[in-house]
Motif scaffolding. Structure first.
Motif, PDB file in Angstrom:
ATOM      1  N   LEU A   1      -9.644  12.400  -3.917  1.00 41.14           N
ATOM      2  CA  LEU A   1      -9.085  11.256  -3.403  1.00 41.14           C
ATOM      3  C   LEU A   1      -8.537  11.554  -1.865  1.00 41.14           C
ATOM      4  CD1 LEU A   1      -7.726   8.457  -4.151  1.00 41.14           C
ATOM      5  CD2 LEU A   1      -5.892   9.441  -4.654  1.00 41.14           C
TER       6      LEU A   1
ATOM      7  N   TYR B   1      -6.330  14.385  -8.908  1.00 42.56           N
ATOM      8  CA  TYR B   1      -7.254  13.452  -7.943  1.00 42.56           C
ATOM      9  C   TYR B   1      -8.460  14.485  -7.466  1.00 42.56           C
ATOM     10  CZ  TYR B   1      -3.455  10.737  -8.474  1.00 42.56           C
ATOM     11  OH  TYR B   1      -2.297   9.840  -8.828  1.00 42.56           O
TER      12      TYR B   1
ATOM     13  N   ILE C   1      -7.351   0.891 -10.900  1.00 38.86           N
ATOM     14  CA  ILE C   1      -5.859   0.362 -10.199  1.00 38.86           C
ATOM     15  C   ILE C   1      -6.209  -0.857  -9.382  1.00 38.86           C
ATOM     16  CG2 ILE C   1      -6.073   1.790  -8.039  1.00 38.86           C
ATOM     17  CD1 ILE C   1      -3.271   2.767  -8.406  1.00 38.86           C
ATOM     18  N   ASP C   2      -7.322  -1.338  -8.959  1.00 38.96           N
ATOM     19  CA  ASP C   2      -7.461  -2.525  -8.305  1.00 38.96           C
ATOM     20  C   ASP C   2      -7.537  -3.770  -8.994  1.00 38.96           C
ATOM     21  OD1 ASP C   2      -7.355  -1.042  -5.723  1.00 38.96           O
ATOM     22  OD2 ASP C   2      -9.621  -0.583  -5.838  1.00 38.96           O
TER      23      ASP C   2
ATOM     24  N   MET D   1       0.654   4.288  -2.614  1.00 36.13           N
ATOM     25  CA  MET D   1       0.481   5.612  -2.275  1.00 36.13           C
ATOM     26  C   MET D   1       1.449   6.572  -3.121  1.00 36.13           C
ATOM     27  SD  MET D   1      -2.315   5.844  -0.984  1.00 36.13           S
ATOM     28  CE  MET D   1      -2.851   4.187  -1.928  1.00 36.13           C
TER      29      MET D   1
ATOM     30  N   LEU E   1       0.948   7.050  -6.642  1.00 32.81           N
ATOM     31  CA  LEU E   1      -0.298   8.134  -6.933  1.00 32.81           C
ATOM     32  C   LEU E   1       0.421   9.440  -6.875  1.00 32.81           C
ATOM     33  CD1 LEU E   1      -3.157   6.522  -4.903  1.00 32.81           C
ATOM     34  CD2 LEU E   1      -3.050   6.583  -7.441  1.00 32.81           C
TER      35      LEU E   1
ATOM     36  N   ARG F   1       0.799  -1.300  -0.083  1.00 35.71           N
ATOM     37  CA  ARG F   1      -0.153   0.072  -0.062  1.00 35.71           C
ATOM     38  C   ARG F   1       0.815   1.124  -0.060  1.00 35.71           C
ATOM     39  NH1 ARG F   1      -5.207   0.251   0.521  1.00 35.71           N
ATOM     40  NH2 ARG F   1      -6.413   2.016   1.066  1.00 35.71           N
TER      41      ARG F   1
ATOM     42  N   THR G   1      -5.547   6.753   0.528  1.00 31.86           N
ATOM     43  CA  THR G   1      -6.223   5.801   0.141  1.00 31.86           C
ATOM     44  C   THR G   1      -6.473   6.110  -1.527  1.00 31.86           C
ATOM     45  OG1 THR G   1      -8.557   7.175   0.017  1.00 31.86           O
ATOM     46  CG2 THR G   1      -7.684   6.446   2.400  1.00 31.86           C
ATOM     47  N   THR G   2      -7.455   5.028  -2.073  1.00 34.65           N
ATOM     48  CA  THR G   2      -7.730   4.950  -3.320  1.00 34.65           C
ATOM     49  C   THR G   2      -9.238   5.242  -3.630  1.00 34.65           C
ATOM     50  OG1 THR G   2      -8.118   2.559  -3.468  1.00 34.65           O
ATOM     51  CG2 THR G   2      -5.999   3.415  -3.881  1.00 34.65           C
ATOM     52  N   CYS G   3      -9.878   5.954  -2.751  1.00 38.95           N
ATOM     53  CA  CYS G   3     -11.294   6.130  -2.679  1.00 38.95           C
ATOM     54  C   CYS G   3     -11.547   7.680  -2.753  1.00 38.95           C
ATOM     55  CB  CYS G   3     -11.885   5.560  -1.467  1.00 38.95           C
ATOM     56  SG  CYS G   3     -11.979   3.794  -1.427  1.00 38.95           S
TER      57      CYS G   3
END
Length: 258
Positions: A202, A248, A160-161, A134, A137, A130, A206-208
């Motif tokens: 974003l 983002y 990305i997932d 990050m 990103l 993770r 996180t990726t959310c």
């Protein structure tokens, strides 16, 4: 049970691989040529910029703006503008080549998968920690090209997932594209979200993406947005200001809460 691609599909995939490799080689050669032209244009314009600087220095020494210097400067600045536009056009062409190369590389990856060069059991990409994700990103946000006023370009979206898997096909209505360019607040402030505008951003680490209000837009090209995320744990319903890179922060189609 894993399906085995038919022989005709494999042949077509191999042909696509060869075609993609050939086209990528051509594009790389064209890109190298364009970069050479860029350097030539920059060297030519540098001489003119030096002349502009020297002319201003002479004007300061004489402490006056004569008709001669006014006419000379007008000609020098006209030439400088033309040189900058020529270099800009070459750079646009180079960016188009890079975008085409990236698209061909993705097509090549899919063709290689069909041809059996690698399988789902051996994905081309390894799962990342993770922290590494990050960092990538943030690096992607920092290297986002600066938008220079040519609207209408198309977007590409990656999940990305979904590492090592096929892409999903969604209608345009269900996709909010990430920006391809970074806006310069000094030259294109209208391209930025403004204070108190509702967005999706974003959340850090996180990726959310979550709903948020713009607290402050960037002041310089390298600056981030300052945003207030919706958070019911705070009395006013919003978190303290947090920084989010331009890449983002996207438009939120929902109406702002009252």
């Amino acid at each position: 049970m894993r399906r085995t691609p038919c022989g005709r599909c494999v042949v077509a995939a191999v042909m696509a691989l060869v075609s993609a490799d050939s086209r990528i080689a051509e594009l790389l050669a064209e890109l190298q040529r364009l970069l050479g032209h860029t350097q030539e244009e920059r060297s030519r314009s540098e001489h003119n910029l030096i002349n502009i600087q020297k002319t201003h220095e002479r004007m300061q020494t004489e402490n006056k703006i004569s008709p001669y210097y006014r006419t000379k400067l007008r000609g020098l600045y006209t030439t400088a503008k033309a040189d900058a536009e020529a270099e800009c056009n070459i750079l646009r062409k180079a960016l188009d080549k890079i975008a085409e190369i990236k698209s061909l590389l993705e097509e090549r990856r899919i063709a290689a998968k069909i041809a059996g060069i690698y399988s789902d059991a051996e994905p081309p990409r390894k799962t990342m920690r993770r922290g590494v994700l990050m960092t990538l990103l943030q690096q992607s946000a920092m290297t986002l090209p600066l938008w220079i006023g040519k609207p209408g370009d198309k977007y590409e979206v990656d999940d990305i997932d979904e590492e090592g898997k096929e892409r999903h096909t969604l209608s345009r209505r269900r996709v909010i594209p990430l920006p391809q360019w970074k806006a310069n607040p000094e030259t294109d402030p209208e391209a930025l979200f403004q204070r108190e505008q509702l967005v999706l951003a974003l959340y850090p680490q996180t990726t959310c993406f979550y709903r948020a209000l713009i607290h402050a837009p960037p002041q310089r090209p390298q600056d981030d947005y300052s945003v207030l995320f919706e958070d019911t744990s705070y009395a006013d319903g919003y978190s303290p200001p947090l920084n989010v890179a331009q890449r983002y922060v996207v438009a939120c189609k929902e109406t702002k809460k009252k």
